[in-house]
Design a protein around this motif. Structure first.
Motif, short mmCIF file in Angstrom:
data_model
loop_
_atom_site.label_atom_id
_atom_site.label_comp_id
_atom_site.label_asym_id
_atom_site.label_seq_id
_atom_site.Cartn_x
_atom_site.Cartn_y
_atom_site.Cartn_z
N LEU A 60 0.89 -1.25 -0.05
CA LEU A 60 -0.06 0.03 0.01
C LEU A 60 0.76 1.17 0.11
O LEU A 60 2.05 1.27 0.30
CB LEU A 60 -0.93 0.14 1.16
N PRO A 61 0.37 2.44 -0.45
CA PRO A 61 0.99 3.48 -0.19
C PRO A 61 1.87 3.88 1.26
O PRO A 61 1.10 3.54 2.15
CB PRO A 61 0.02 4.72 -0.49
N GLY A 62 2.91 4.25 1.12
CA GLY A 62 3.84 4.20 2.12
C GLY A 62 4.71 3.07 2.43
O GLY A 62 5.53 3.43 3.30
N ASP A 63 4.23 1.92 1.83
CA ASP A 63 5.28 0.83 1.86
C ASP A 63 6.52 1.10 1.26
O ASP A 63 6.51 1.53 0.24
CB ASP A 63 4.44 -0.34 1.25
N ALA A 64 7.54 0.57 1.72
CA ALA A 64 8.80 0.70 1.36
C ALA A 64 8.93 0.06 -0.22
O ALA A 64 9.83 0.43 -1.02
CB ALA A 64 10.03 0.13 2.28
N GLU A 65 8.15 -0.97 -0.47
CA GLU A 65 8.20 -1.83 -1.47
C GLU A 65 7.09 -1.36 -2.69
O GLU A 65 6.94 -2.16 -3.35
CB GLU A 65 7.85 -3.33 -1.25
N ARG A 66 6.48 -0.33 -2.27
CA ARG A 66 5.25 0.17 -2.93
C ARG A 66 5.63 0.34 -4.56
O ARG A 66 4.97 -0.13 -5.51
CB ARG A 66 4.66 1.54 -2.50
N VAL A 67 6.82 0.99 -4.63
CA VAL A 67 7.46 1.31 -6.22
C VAL A 67 7.68 0.10 -6.90
O VAL A 67 7.13 -0.28 -8.17
CB VAL A 67 8.24 2.17 -6.07
N PRO A 68 8.64 -0.95 -6.38
CA PRO A 68 8.68 -2.11 -7.13
C PRO A 68 7.57 -3.03 -7.29
O PRO A 68 7.54 -3.61 -8.19
CB PRO A 68 9.87 -2.75 -6.26
N TYR A 69 6.65 -2.89 -6.26
CA TYR A 69 5.34 -3.87 -6.21
C TYR A 69 4.55 -3.29 -7.65
O TYR A 69 4.10 -4.08 -8.58
CB TYR A 69 4.66 -3.64 -5.20
N LEU A 70 4.47 -1.95 -7.82
CA LEU A 70 3.83 -1.17 -8.77
C LEU A 70 4.57 -1.88 -10.44
O LEU A 70 4.02 -1.94 -11.32
CB LEU A 70 3.60 0.05 -8.85
N GLU A 71 5.93 -1.54 -10.33
CA GLU A 71 6.71 -1.88 -11.25
C GLU A 71 6.55 -3.42 -11.97
O GLU A 71 6.41 -3.47 -13.05
CB GLU A 71 8.20 -1.56 -11.29
N TRP A 72 6.23 -4.35 -11.02
CA TRP A 72 6.21 -5.57 -11.31
C TRP A 72 4.83 -5.84 -11.85
O TRP A 72 4.67 -6.73 -12.76
CB TRP A 72 6.37 -6.68 -10.18
N LEU A 73 3.83 -5.15 -11.57
CA LEU A 73 2.46 -5.08 -11.90
C LEU A 73 2.43 -4.71 -13.36
O LEU A 73 1.93 -5.28 -14.44
CB LEU A 73 1.40 -4.29 -11.29
N GLY A 74 3.28 -3.63 -13.73
CA GLY A 74 3.28 -3.30 -15.18
C GLY A 74 4.32 -4.10 -15.90
O GLY A 74 4.09 -4.29 -17.12
N PHE A 75 5.26 -4.72 -15.29
CA PHE A 75 6.15 -5.71 -16.06
C PHE A 75 5.44 -6.82 -16.44
O PHE A 75 5.48 -7.10 -17.73
CB PHE A 75 7.37 -5.97 -14.95
N ALA A 76 4.62 -7.37 -15.71
CA ALA A 76 3.83 -8.58 -15.99
C ALA A 76 2.79 -8.14 -17.28
O ALA A 76 2.66 -9.02 -18.17
CB ALA A 76 2.84 -8.99 -14.74
N GLU A 77 2.25 -6.82 -17.35
CA GLU A 77 1.35 -6.71 -18.48
C GLU A 77 2.31 -6.37 -19.85
O GLU A 77 1.76 -6.81 -20.80
CB GLU A 77 0.75 -5.43 -18.16
#
Length: 219
Positions: free
Chosen positions: A84-101
């Motif tokens: 979730l927003p504020g989590d230290a892994e928020r950016v890489p998490y979103l990047e992997w969602l985009g990478f998968a697409e």
């Protein structure tokens, strides 16, 4: 009632798997790419471009994989599968969602040309070779990322991993996986998850691939 509009062995498996990880039951409505059911006006009222997945839940309908993943993880944070927003892994998490697409779009192109473009529109060997190389490049990037971790994020399993459900059982039809040792080990870890196994049991029989591997044709 929660309803998942689904085609076996397609991107909607991502959501089927994530629902199982969360312990959420859904009524599966099955479709086929070839029978015209995705073009029916009833389905386009649910998914405007006539594609799966589409998920009906909590009185809303969502029809993009990443949006569904974000909604489920944000409305059900107790499962710990989102970042979730504020989590230290928020950016890489979103990047992997985009990478998968990004990876899935390459697979979709290969599927279209190898499986669905018959005469009089033969596939281009040059394009197929390029797309297979692009797919291999994404797998190489994953292999590097997985060299020092079991899951896509250092902290452990997340919904980003479920986004790879469709990708990693389609990629071996177009790219030889023997050189991606870390990805192959990752797939074995995925296959060992009870929720993944339950999802595969619910998934249904795939109708796309008639060969074990699709070589680039000469031309």
């Amino acid at each position: 009632m929660t309803v998942l509009h689904h085609i076996p062995f397609s991107r909607s498996f991502r959501i089927l798997w994530l629902l199982q990880e969360m312990g959420l039951e859904a009524d599966l409505r099955l479709y086929s790419i070839t029978d015209g059911s995705l073009r029916a006006s009833e389905f386009k009222a649910i998914s405007p471009v006539g594609r799966v997945p589409a998920l009906e839940i909590d009185g809303v309908t969502i029809y993009e994989s990443a949006a569904i993943v974000e909604y489920l993880t944000e409305t059900r944070p107790e499962h710990g599968l989102g970042r979730l927003p504020g989590d230290a892994e928020r950016v890489p998490y979103l990047e992997w969602l985009g990478f998968a697409e990004t990876q899935a779009s390459i697979l979709a192109s290969l599927n279209m040309q190898h499986l669905f473009m018959g005469d009089p529109t033969p596939a281009s060997p040059v394009v197929l070779k390029l797309e297979a190389a692009r797919l291999a490049a994404t797998l190489k990037a994953m292999d590097r990322a997985l060299a020092d971790r079991e899951w896509l994020l250092p902290s452990g399993f997340s919904a980003a991993d479920t986004m790879m459900g469709f990708n990693l059982f389609s990629a071996p039809y177009y790219v030889h996986m023997d050189k991606f040792e870390n990805v192959r080990a990752y797939v074995k870890r995925i296959e060992a998850r009870p929720a993944y196994q339950r999802a595969r049991e619910l998934d249904g029989r795939q109708e796309f691939y008639k060969k074990d591997f699709y070589e680039v044709p000469n031309g």
